[in-house]
Design a protein around this motif. Structure first.
Motif, PDB file in Angstrom:
ATOM      1  N   LEU A 114      -2.099 -75.213  62.172  1.00 34.27           N
ATOM      2  CA  LEU A 114      -3.487 -73.951  62.220  1.00 34.27           C
ATOM      3  C   LEU A 114      -3.604 -73.551  63.489  1.00 34.27           C
ATOM      4  O   LEU A 114      -3.220 -72.441  64.149  1.00 34.27           O
ATOM      5  N   ALA A 115      -2.488 -73.798  65.562  1.00 32.09           N
ATOM      6  CA  ALA A 115      -3.002 -73.905  65.730  1.00 32.09           C
ATOM      7  C   ALA A 115      -1.357 -72.076  65.454  1.00 32.09           C
ATOM      8  O   ALA A 115      -1.640 -71.371  66.394  1.00 32.09           O
ATOM      9  N   ALA A 116      -0.433 -72.844  64.661  1.00 29.39           N
ATOM     10  CA  ALA A 116       0.656 -72.315  64.533  1.00 29.39           C
ATOM     11  C   ALA A 116       0.752 -70.817  63.952  1.00 29.39           C
ATOM     12  O   ALA A 116       0.498 -69.382  63.917  1.00 29.39           O
ATOM     13  N   ALA A 117      -0.665 -70.569  62.975  1.00 33.67           N
ATOM     14  CA  ALA A 117      -0.549 -69.862  62.105  1.00 33.67           C
ATOM     15  C   ALA A 117      -1.937 -68.526  62.677  1.00 33.67           C
ATOM     16  O   ALA A 117      -1.753 -67.667  62.992  1.00 33.67           O
ATOM     17  N   ILE A 118      -2.596 -69.650  63.663  1.00 30.93           N
ATOM     18  CA  ILE A 118      -3.528 -68.603  64.666  1.00 30.93           C
ATOM     19  C   ILE A 118      -2.461 -67.341  65.720  1.00 30.93           C
ATOM     20  O   ILE A 118      -3.096 -66.545  65.319  1.00 30.93           O
ATOM     21  N   LEU A 119      -1.441 -68.120  66.055  1.00 38.00           N
ATOM     22  CA  LEU A 119      -1.198 -67.343  67.321  1.00 38.00           C
ATOM     23  C   LEU A 119      -0.232 -66.479  66.707  1.00 38.00           C
ATOM     24  O   LEU A 119       0.237 -65.532  66.931  1.00 38.00           O
ATOM     25  N   LYS A 120       0.696 -66.962  65.123  1.00 35.84           N
ATOM     26  CA  LYS A 120       0.649 -66.028  64.337  1.00 35.84           C
ATOM     27  C   LYS A 120       0.883 -64.078  64.337  1.00 35.84           C
ATOM     28  O   LYS A 120       0.508 -63.612  64.564  1.00 35.84           O
ATOM     29  N   ILE A 121      -1.299 -64.699  64.143  1.00 39.24           N
ATOM     30  CA  ILE A 121      -2.010 -63.750  63.983  1.00 39.24           C
ATOM     31  C   ILE A 121      -2.331 -63.080  65.442  1.00 39.24           C
ATOM     32  O   ILE A 121      -1.814 -61.525  65.178  1.00 39.24           O
ATOM     33  N   ILE A 122      -2.646 -63.395  66.422  1.00 40.59           N
ATOM     34  CA  ILE A 122      -3.339 -63.332  67.190  1.00 40.59           C
ATOM     35  C   ILE A 122      -1.573 -62.662  68.337  1.00 40.59           C
ATOM     36  O   ILE A 122      -2.016 -61.569  69.533  1.00 40.59           O
ATOM     37  N   SER A 123      -0.355 -63.023  67.637  1.00 39.36           N
ATOM     38  CA  SER A 123       0.124 -62.625  68.222  1.00 39.36           C
ATOM     39  C   SER A 123       1.159 -60.702  68.064  1.00 39.36           C
ATOM     40  O   SER A 123       1.751 -60.619  68.685  1.00 39.36           O
TER      41      SER A 123
END
Length: 176
Positions: free
Chosen positions: A167-176
């Motif tokens: 979940l954190a990796a996917a969120i980070l992908k979007i906000i990056s």
């Protein structure tokens, strides 16, 4: 005779609300600066909606990004235990419980990413359809009807349920 007709879940026409105005409204409600990055989940606070996984994922991201804020919109039985769970996290001051909102659309529009971290119990979630209507990036779990309406990598990102790391990796992908 002899046939069934289905009617899709209704989603309000959100074309009237301006994304920038919605963002200003939500930032003002939360008392946050313009530079804030909002990760938002709009759902009833229930056991299977994955709020604990989401807070754990958020906490892992928040340490290296002081602009991140987690906005949890909704009421329900989780209000009895989720705020206490949040106090166990280093990022607790950036986890915002705003309760039930009659008009959740400003929160969908203001968000940098909307999540639905459910671990079960989902049909076709209204909140995902509302997120899509607001053209806000989405991260959801591979539960119930979420994958039926979310094409991974096209109109959102899908992760396994119960996995704060994914979940954190996917969120980070979007906000990056």
């Amino acid at each position: 005779e002899g046939f069934a007709r289905t009617i899709p879940t209704g989603v309000a026409d959100t074309s009237i609300a301006d994304k920038d105005a919605a963002r200003q409204q939500v930032l003002q409600i939360l008392g946050l600066p313009e530079s804030s990055i909002l990760i938002t989940q709009v759902s009833v606070l229930r056991q299977w909606k994955g709020h604990r996984d989401l807070m754990t994922a958020f906490d892992s991201l928040a340490a290296s990004n002081p602009s991140l804020h987690l906005v949890l919109v909704g009421g329900g039985p989780g209000m009895e235990y989720l705020p206490e769970f949040a106090t166990n996290h280093a990022s607790r001051e950036r986890i915002h419980f705003v309760g039930h909102q009659e008009d959740p659309y400003p929160f969908f529009k203001a968000a940098d990413v909307v999540t639905l971290a459910s671990t079960g119990g989902e049909g076709v979630p209204q909140s995902v359809l509302q997120c899509f209507a607001c053209a806000t990036p989405f991260v959801g779990t591979q539960v119930g009807g979420i994958p039926d309406i979310t094409e991974d990598g096209v109109n959102g990102l899908l992760v396994p349920p119960g996995s704060p790391i994914d979940l954190a990796a996917a969120i980070l992908k979007i906000i990056s």
